[in-house]
Design an enzyme around this catalytic site. Sequence first.
Site, PDB file in Angstrom:
ATOM      1  CB  CYS A 108     105.366  38.417  31.411  1.00  0.00           C
ATOM      2  SG  CYS A 108     106.666  36.956  31.533  1.00  0.00           S
ATOM      3  CD  GLU A 122     112.171  36.496  29.887  1.00  0.00           C
ATOM      4  OE1 GLU A 122     111.811  35.810  29.001  1.00  0.00           O
ATOM      5  OE2 GLU A 122     111.169  36.862  30.797  1.00  0.00           O
ATOM      6  CE  LYS A 169     110.724  40.558  30.357  1.00  0.00           C
ATOM      7  NZ  LYS A 169     110.310  39.527  29.581  1.00  0.00           N
TER       8      LYS A 169
END
Length: 439
Positions: free
Chosen positions: A263, A151, A207
């Site tokens: 994150c 994501e 990612k």
Amino acid sequence: MRIAMIGAGYVGLVSGACFSDFGHQVVCVDTDTAKVEALNNGEIPIFEPGLDELVAQNRKQGRLSFVGDIGQAARDADVIFIAVGTPSRRGDGHADLSYVYAAAKDITASLKKFTVIVTKSTVPVGTGDEVETIIREARPDAEFAVVSNPEFLREGAAIRDFKHPDRIVIGTSDERARRVMSEVYRPLHLNASPILYTDRRTAELTKYAANSFLATKVTFINEIADLAEKVGANVQDVARGIGLDNRIGMKFLHAGPGFGGSCFPKDTMALIKTAQDNESPVRIVETVVAVNDQRKRAMARKVANAFGGNLRGKAVAVLGVTFKPNTDDMRDAPSIPLITALQDMGAEIRVYDPVGMEQARRVFENVTFCDSPYECAKACHALVIVTEWEQFRALDLKALSATMATPVVVDLRNIYSPEDVTRSGLLYCGVGRPQPAAY
């Protein structure tokens, strides 16, 4: 299609709601029974603009539901997304994959047909291989494929990011899985969203590489801001001067107190650990993490410098404690080490945040929580802007000047022009701009 989303946290809830809005049948599964009950009662456990309406609408249409048992949801699903947390493991900084592997084990008994199992969680390279091994050993008869689909959602803009993505990365070498994933994301074809099909390990690394590169841009401009202060330059003009180069771009070139959130801190650390394990260290990312950690606490010295280095007995108002606007997320927020350092220097702290007050009460001790920016600033010696909420961009500066004990504003996000602030009778200290003399 029928989708099971394991994990109703930030990524799982936003993704599940958006998939259901595309017309898919989505069941979100979470082991937290209190959370499941709250969601079924229409209570959203996180703050994300537009999410409550999206969940309510799709629950009403019967496309979105929440359960605590994975069994039936997995049996009926064409696609099972694993969207559980992968926090930094305490003690060594590696990503904690225990929740991912537990979800993989829970899936095994329910597989009755060809099923695509997708790791949506942010995971180190090779995690998909381990998930496949776990399921294959438990169910050698099962038909399935494990896919990586990382994501790229920004908190505060997650719904738009999901529905209008810059790219969709799908890691699989299985042709059947590729066709299924193409159908899952078919509603985005009208938006011409580019889909990058690659192998699973490449998708997993993509990612971490993306977040680490963005973190590097943030840290680079922060160090340039420090240099700009020393030489009398303006970092905002520097950022614009380099950002207008299309090879560089303007995004993530805003100087401030350092990056935080759920994150960047954990993903940069996980990439460092993966690189070390494979004897291919990422020295740039290691430096980014070290510089960023030092910067957050160093921002307290900027406040102290406005008073000649002495904050003993001073009252400091802190506006904004979440790591960014439009979220209530306090994870690794720059406000935490900043406030701790200010308290260590002897300052009394007052706090206001438009959304994050409930979370702040769980984090901070010995601070005064206020109901507005003006109450927060009353009788304070300094006002520190930490999070760039829109509510802070048009404050009545003259009213602040009149209510404060000493009129000092430390703008760690550069949301005001020095001229506007000083014209209102306040001493202005920004980031990466020429600094005034101490008050």
